[in-house]
Design an enzyme around this catalytic site. Sequence first.
Site, short mmCIF file in Angstrom:
data_model
loop_
_atom_site.label_atom_id
_atom_site.label_comp_id
_atom_site.label_asym_id
_atom_site.label_seq_id
_atom_site.Cartn_x
_atom_site.Cartn_y
_atom_site.Cartn_z
N CYS A 37 -7.63 -1.43 7.68
CA CYS A 37 -8.61 -2.45 8.05
C CYS A 37 -9.70 -2.56 6.97
O CYS A 37 -10.13 -3.65 6.59
CB CYS A 37 -9.28 -2.09 9.38
SG CYS A 37 -8.15 -1.87 10.76
N LYS B 97 0.84 -1.19 0.00
CA LYS B 97 0.00 0.00 0.00
C LYS B 97 0.88 1.25 0.00
O LYS B 97 1.61 1.49 0.96
CB LYS B 97 -0.93 -0.01 1.22
CG LYS B 97 -1.90 -1.21 1.22
CD LYS B 97 -2.81 -1.21 2.41
CE LYS B 97 -2.07 -1.43 3.71
NZ LYS B 97 -2.98 -1.72 4.84
N GLY C 138 -8.77 3.93 9.94
CA GLY C 138 -9.38 2.66 9.54
C GLY C 138 -9.15 2.26 8.10
O GLY C 138 -9.68 1.25 7.65
N THR C 139 -8.33 3.02 7.38
CA THR C 139 -8.13 2.74 5.95
C THR C 139 -7.60 1.33 5.71
O THR C 139 -8.11 0.61 4.84
CB THR C 139 -7.13 3.75 5.35
OG1 THR C 139 -7.59 5.08 5.63
CG2 THR C 139 -7.02 3.58 3.86
#
Length: 276
Positions: free
Chosen positions: A219, A178, A216-217
């Site tokens: 997850c 990522k 929370g990106t």
Amino acid sequence: MSPRSAPPRVLTVAGSDSGGGAGIQADLKTMLALGAHGMSVVTAVTAQNSVGVQGAWELPVEAVRAQYRSVVDDIGVSAVKTGMLASAELVEAVADLLAGTDAPAVVDPVGVSKHGDALLAASALDSVRTKLLPVATIATPNLDEVEQLTGVRVRSEDGMRRAAAAVLAYGPAWVVIKGGHLTDGVGAAKAVDLLTDGSEEHWLRAPRHDNRHTHGTGCTLASAIAAQLAKGQTVLEAVTAAKAYVTGAIAAGFALGDGIGPVDHGWEFRDGVGVP
């Protein structure tokens, strides 16, 4: 009228975020938004809000194993996603459970929170490398987690290739590196991720939204991938669709509390919310 058949079943094995932005709360919201039935194995409880993690308590291995067996042996799973596992003992127990489950596994090797709070003991890193990553269908580390696991420090897209090779050496079938934090020192108009199995290479690019509310990106992406795999998509289809969903969720992220707010897991259902 006969009951309809159940939707695809996705199990998250992760920690609880009391603020609702990450962890199992984010996972279950994502699964619902993408048409899957979400189920959970709680591995840890955190006291957490928009400004940080004030406390974390891991559950006993027996409790984690019992939750997992309870769900899998009765309801069954179409895909599994892992998040915060905290300790070497939990990592190894979950790895053993995944190895015995006939379903794709998306491993998000959570190391630190959005606010920089440690969520994985340093002593557990070797267990992640040698036990958990080898049973992963897809691993989804961010750049900080890549450096923590492999020592590879990424500063460019070429560095992402080296990072992918280093993670794949531990055994996952696929890896998503990522690159959301990648700026090359001057910022970037696109958020880029690299999906590869060591032979195929797919660069996934999306607009970079100027929104600080991104709690929370990671997850959310891993859960979205698991939900799409559970629906029968290929790895490339699942990761591509998951990135599009997360891009929209980031664009619609909202302020909550005094710190970093969450992405909006229900962005597709709200009027007037931006698109990826």
